[in-house]
Every structure is written in C-alpha cells, then in structure tokens.
Design an enzyme around this catalytic site. Structure first.
Site, mmCIF file in Angstrom:
data_model
loop_
_atom_site.group_PDB
_atom_site.id
_atom_site.type_symbol
_atom_site.label_atom_id
_atom_site.label_comp_id
_atom_site.label_asym_id
_atom_site.label_seq_id
_atom_site.Cartn_x
_atom_site.Cartn_y
_atom_site.Cartn_z
ATOM 1 N N LYS A 36 70.233 57.073 -37.027
ATOM 2 C CA LYS A 36 70.853 56.139 -37.981
ATOM 3 C C LYS A 36 72.358 56.309 -37.890
ATOM 4 C CE LYS A 36 69.002 53.654 -41.359
ATOM 5 N NZ LYS A 36 68.018 52.616 -41.005
ATOM 6 N N THR A 58 64.339 56.059 -38.913
ATOM 7 C CA THR A 58 65.783 56.178 -39.150
ATOM 8 C C THR A 58 66.079 56.028 -40.644
ATOM 9 O OG1 THR A 58 66.353 53.844 -38.797
ATOM 10 C CG2 THR A 58 66.240 55.254 -36.840
ATOM 11 N N ASP A 59 65.213 55.329 -41.354
ATOM 12 C CA ASP A 59 65.370 55.227 -42.813
ATOM 13 C C ASP A 59 65.191 56.594 -43.475
ATOM 14 O OD1 ASP A 59 65.734 53.305 -45.088
ATOM 15 O OD2 ASP A 59 63.836 54.245 -45.686
ATOM 16 N N PHE A 80 110.234 58.024 -19.322
ATOM 17 C CA PHE A 80 109.193 58.031 -18.273
ATOM 18 C C PHE A 80 109.844 57.550 -16.983
ATOM 19 C CE2 PHE A 80 105.479 56.125 -16.022
ATOM 20 C CZ PHE A 80 104.786 57.314 -15.837
ATOM 21 N N ARG A 91 112.885 55.438 -24.514
ATOM 22 C CA ARG A 91 111.904 54.406 -24.875
ATOM 23 C C ARG A 91 111.260 54.731 -26.216
ATOM 24 N NH1 ARG A 91 106.346 55.559 -21.315
ATOM 25 N NH2 ARG A 91 106.110 57.716 -22.019
ATOM 26 N N VAL A 145 103.531 60.984 -21.694
ATOM 27 C CA VAL A 145 102.448 61.275 -22.638
ATOM 28 C C VAL A 145 101.645 62.463 -22.124
ATOM 29 C CG1 VAL A 145 100.342 60.360 -23.703
ATOM 30 C CG2 VAL A 145 102.329 58.868 -23.399
ATOM 31 N N GLN A 146 101.428 62.496 -20.796
ATOM 32 C CA GLN A 146 100.626 63.573 -20.203
ATOM 33 C C GLN A 146 101.180 64.948 -20.575
ATOM 34 O OE1 GLN A 146 101.356 60.676 -18.701
ATOM 35 N NE2 GLN A 146 99.893 60.152 -17.087
ATOM 36 N N ASN A 181 98.730 54.694 -24.997
ATOM 37 C CA ASN A 181 100.180 54.495 -24.985
ATOM 38 C C ASN A 181 100.427 53.054 -25.445
ATOM 39 O OD1 ASN A 181 102.891 54.668 -24.540
ATOM 40 N ND2 ASN A 181 102.773 54.972 -22.318
ATOM 41 N N HIS A 206 102.470 50.136 -26.034
ATOM 42 C CA HIS A 206 103.757 49.733 -25.470
ATOM 43 C C HIS A 206 104.545 48.803 -26.400
ATOM 44 C CE1 HIS A 206 102.196 51.531 -21.864
ATOM 45 N NE2 HIS A 206 101.226 50.643 -21.758
HETATM 46 O O1 LIG Z 1 103.866 58.529 -20.443
HETATM 47 C C1 LIG Z 1 103.474 57.700 -19.608
HETATM 48 N N1 LIG Z 1 102.507 58.054 -18.733
HETATM 49 C C2 LIG Z 1 102.026 57.183 -17.783
HETATM 50 O O2 LIG Z 1 101.118 57.533 -16.983
HETATM 51 C C3 LIG Z 1 102.570 55.894 -17.760
HETATM 52 N N2 LIG Z 1 102.348 54.794 -16.975
HETATM 53 C C4 LIG Z 1 103.153 53.809 -17.417
HETATM 54 O O3 LIG Z 1 103.195 52.620 -16.940
HETATM 55 N N3 LIG Z 1 103.915 54.259 -18.465
HETATM 56 C C5 LIG Z 1 103.577 55.549 -18.694
HETATM 57 N N4 LIG Z 1 104.002 56.458 -19.608
#
Ligand SMILES: O=c1[nH]c(=O)c2[nH]c(=O)[nH]c2[nH]1
Length: 295
Positions: free
Chosen positions: A11, A58-59, A160, A177, A228-229, A255, A257
């Site tokens: 459920k 599931t009830d 980036f 950015r 971001v990675q 991400n 944008h």
């Molecule tokens: O932090 C980022 N990682 C990416 O892998 C990526 N790829 C992208 O187009 N912008 C960004 N920014």
C-alpha cells in the site's frame, strides 16, 4: 516459458497524523507522515495461479499502519519504520521481506507575539524527512534516512569551466553563475540486528538528520562551488566524518538552470555577464548529479 523473477506489492500513500497532548503544559505536538509498505515472500502463486490465500490485503497493511501508529512512538521515523517492517515479517510466516517508507511532512509550531503557540503549526516548505526501513528475515533491518525536497539557491559563488569540449559543445566557461538545486541527501546506517538495536540507536537519528542538513546548507552557502559534482562530494565527506554509525551517504541533485537574457536588441540594454540582473529560470531540462560515497 514465462516465470515470475521478482514480485512485491503493498500500500502506497497511507496518510497518517498523530497528536501528542501534554496534559501538564497544555502543549500539543503533531506528526504527519505518508507511508508506503511493500512486501516480498512466497507470493508468486497469487500472480500465477490466482491464489489469494497468500495475499495479505493491502487494505490490511493500511489498517496495520494506523494501529502501529496508535500503539508505538512515530518518532523518530527510523524507529517507526523499523517497527512496522518488523511487524510484517514477524506476523506472516510466508512474508520474508518488508520495506516501509516513511515521509514526514513539516508542521512547524507557530509563534504568536513571539511565543510558541500550544496547538498551531504552519507548513514551512515542501522539504520532507524520509526513511526507508527494510526488514529481511534472518538478516536484520537496514535503514536509509534522508532529506528530500530541500530547495536552495545561491546567487553567486558558483562556477563551471574547463569541462570536456568537443564538436557537440556550445556551453561557454562560466566563472560566476546562479546555483540552485533540490536536495535529496540520504545516509545508510550500518545494518541493525533487530528492533532492539534500532531502539538503542534512537538518540542518534535526529542528530544525524540535523548534522546532514547543517552540513548541506552551510557547505552550499559558504563554498565557492567549482561544480555540483565537487560540492556534493565535499558534503558527503563531512557527513561521513560526523556520523560514524553510517556506511554511506548519497546525494541526488538536479541542477536547476537560470539562463541569462540578452537584451542588447532593446536600446542596447546590458543584461549579460557582469551586468546580468534579470534571468529566465528553466524548468527543464535540468542537470542531474548523483553520487554515493562509502568508507
Ligand atoms: O556543476 C555542473 N556540473 C555539470 O556536469 C554540468 N554540465 C553542465 O552543462 N553544467 C554543469 N554544471
């Protein structure tokens, strides 16, 4: 010939609310959650032979969640999830695995004239505290705790550049950015042998959630992000160091944008690079950066 290679059922979206009334102070505390129960076991014949005798309805699962919530603490969600999951494998001989997902919604106490109100709350954001507790017969209980839906944005302090370039690439290097994401951050506890061990760990669960949330927010705000990675990895490292009882940390970060808008066509208006003020937030497509870090 066809055969069942995997099967589970349950459920989803069981909505539960529990109130605690403190008779002494008159203060009430509320918890609202959405629960999902999924069971595995000797249930193939329900699919292949219309054998409903092996089907816990599931009830029935929904009723069970309500009764478990009445008879047990619902906080921390790690404990409640483990209690419900253990109930299903202990109660039904032919059920060998139960996954219980608990999503706790925010009800934050209202302040009136600077004082906490005894029984009024507000929803301060779509963020939830999530738990997935899986009890497997003979193998203990595994628990993943998580922060989900925490929307954050920083208006500078993110770059980036120097990424892989080839004939498919159009993105320019960016040194300043906007960075915005909706945090999904999870951490997996070392497996618990049973409900007793989960009960012993109760004092740790809220602290780990607070620590992961603080590390996520502080790092997001203060670090100059090269990607971001890398930002995500730095968060993982700190959470792993701060909470020794967990074996892994995972993030899933979209991400989100924000595109610059060139306005030079209109009377030469400057709105790009260092002059950028008005942006177009994009709903899709979005980047999606995921990582799991273990010891
Ligand atoms: O932090 C980022 N990682 C990416 O892998 C990526 N790829 C992208 O187009 N912008 C960004 N920014």
């Amino acid at each position: 010939m066809a055969q069942v290679s995997a099967a589970r059922y349950g459920k989803d979206n069981i909505r539960v609310y529990k109130v605690h009334k403190d008779e002494q102070t008159g203060f009430q505390t509320v918890v609202e959650m959405t629960v999902c129960v999924l069971l595995k076991g000797d249930i193939e014949t329900s699919y292949t032979k219309a054998d409903n005798t092996v089907v816990v309805a599931t009830d029935t699962m929904k009723n069970t969640v309500y009764i478990m919530a009445k008879q047990n603490p619902v906080t921390p969600p790690e404990l409640f999830g483990a209690i419900v999951a253990t109930h299903f494998i202990d109660t039904y001989k032919h059920i060998h695995e139960a996954e219980v997902k608990v999503k706790v919604h925010r009800w934050t106490r209202l302040n009136v004239d600077g004082k906490p109100h005894p029984h009024s709350f507000y929803r301060d954001g779509s963020e939830t505290r999530n738990v997935e507790a899986t009890a497997i017969e003979g193998k203990g209980i595994s628990i993943r705790s998580a922060i989900a839906g925490l929307l954050v944005l920083k208006s500078t302090g993110s770059a980036f550049h120097t990424f892989y370039r080839d004939e498919y690439t159009t993105l320019p290097d960016v040194y300043d950015r906007i960075l915005s994401t909706e945090v999904d951050c999870g951490w997996t506890w070392n497996t618990f042998s049973g409900i007793g061990e989960v009960e012993s760990a109760v004092p740790k669960f809220d602290g780990a959630w607070e620590t992961a949330r603080k590390i996520t927010l502080d790092t997001f705000a203060t670090e100059v992000s090269p990607s971001v990675q890398n930002t995500l990895y730095k968060m993982c490292e700190q959470i792993m160091a701060a909470v020794p009882e967990i074996g892994s940390v995972d993030y899933s970060l979209p991400n989100k944008h924000y595109f610059e808008i060139d306005m030079s066509w209109h009377k030469g208006l400057k709105n790009t690079g260092k002059d950028a003020e008005v942006y177009a937030p994009q709903s899709d497509p979005n980047g999606l950066i995921q990582c799991t870090v273990t010891r």
